[in-house]
Design an enzyme around this catalytic site. Sequence first.
Site, mmCIF file in Angstrom:
data_model
loop_
_atom_site.group_PDB
_atom_site.id
_atom_site.type_symbol
_atom_site.label_atom_id
_atom_site.label_comp_id
_atom_site.label_asym_id
_atom_site.label_seq_id
_atom_site.Cartn_x
_atom_site.Cartn_y
_atom_site.Cartn_z
ATOM 1 N N SER A 86 0.850 -1.187 0.000
ATOM 2 C CA SER A 86 0.000 0.000 0.000
ATOM 3 C C SER A 86 0.883 1.232 0.000
ATOM 4 O O SER A 86 2.083 1.168 0.310
ATOM 5 C CB SER A 86 -0.872 -0.017 1.263
ATOM 6 O OG SER A 86 -1.526 1.220 1.468
ATOM 7 N N TYR A 108 -4.148 -0.844 9.734
ATOM 8 C CA TYR A 108 -3.888 -0.993 8.304
ATOM 9 C C TYR A 108 -2.468 -0.540 7.974
ATOM 10 O O TYR A 108 -1.733 -1.220 7.253
ATOM 11 C CB TYR A 108 -4.913 -0.185 7.506
ATOM 12 C CG TYR A 108 -4.848 -0.421 6.016
ATOM 13 C CD1 TYR A 108 -5.499 -1.514 5.445
ATOM 14 C CD2 TYR A 108 -4.152 0.441 5.177
ATOM 15 C CE1 TYR A 108 -5.454 -1.743 4.081
ATOM 16 C CE2 TYR A 108 -4.100 0.227 3.808
ATOM 17 C CZ TYR A 108 -4.751 -0.866 3.272
ATOM 18 O OH TYR A 108 -4.690 -1.097 1.913
#
Length: 251
Positions: free
Chosen positions: A143, A156
Amino acid sequence: MTNLFDLTGKVAVVTGANTGIGQGIALALGAAGADLALVGHLQPDETIAKAQAMGRRTLFIEANLLSIEPVERVIATAVGQLGSVDILVNNAGIIRRDDAVTFSEADWDDVMNINLKTAFFLSQAAGRWMLDQGRGKIINIASMLSFQGGIRVPSYTASKSGVAGITKLLANEWASRGVNINAIAPGYIATDNTAQLRADADRSKAILDRIPANRWGEPSDLGGAAVFLASRASDYVNGHVLAVDGGWLAR
């Protein structure tokens, strides 16, 4: 040169291929010739139909990836029914949003379990098969938050930073034995995970203003990178996190 990207005869295990990035990657691998074992808690009917229309063999393996319980079964089923595991794409993941000061333990554990723990143990299980055959490709989905801190997504961010770390760790251990481990770090892609951001007009504008490409990415934008990392074209690429972000990190 085209043959470097040919995946004919390869078997790809892709987690979370029902929609979004996982679907985009699975269909790109299928278009390049790979047969597909699609793993998740919902049968990805649309992905299966599109892959079969290409002439690909497809297999759905139902698994709750919040736990590592199904990991060995997933790999054994793919090998038993499709004959091999040549490519693993660890795409399945979730995101939970809240301020760090009130973030819950349950939201921390769920995100870390599926995004990082299961990704590692699926890599371990597939890696045993790949190491025995002397070849294989593992693609983790990282990410932008593998590089940055983010806002209101502590678990996350931690999980995707961890994904970048285990990508490098596994490459250090397995590259000399014919197994390539790399990661793709998507930028802001129009998926269910970003629906909340896209619905916020001010936040969406702020994001778009920073992206040199001046658009949200589409799941299909990840396909070329995935085929590259799954193919012979990337045989000397190891432990790399490839940003597919419209130029976000260049800003």
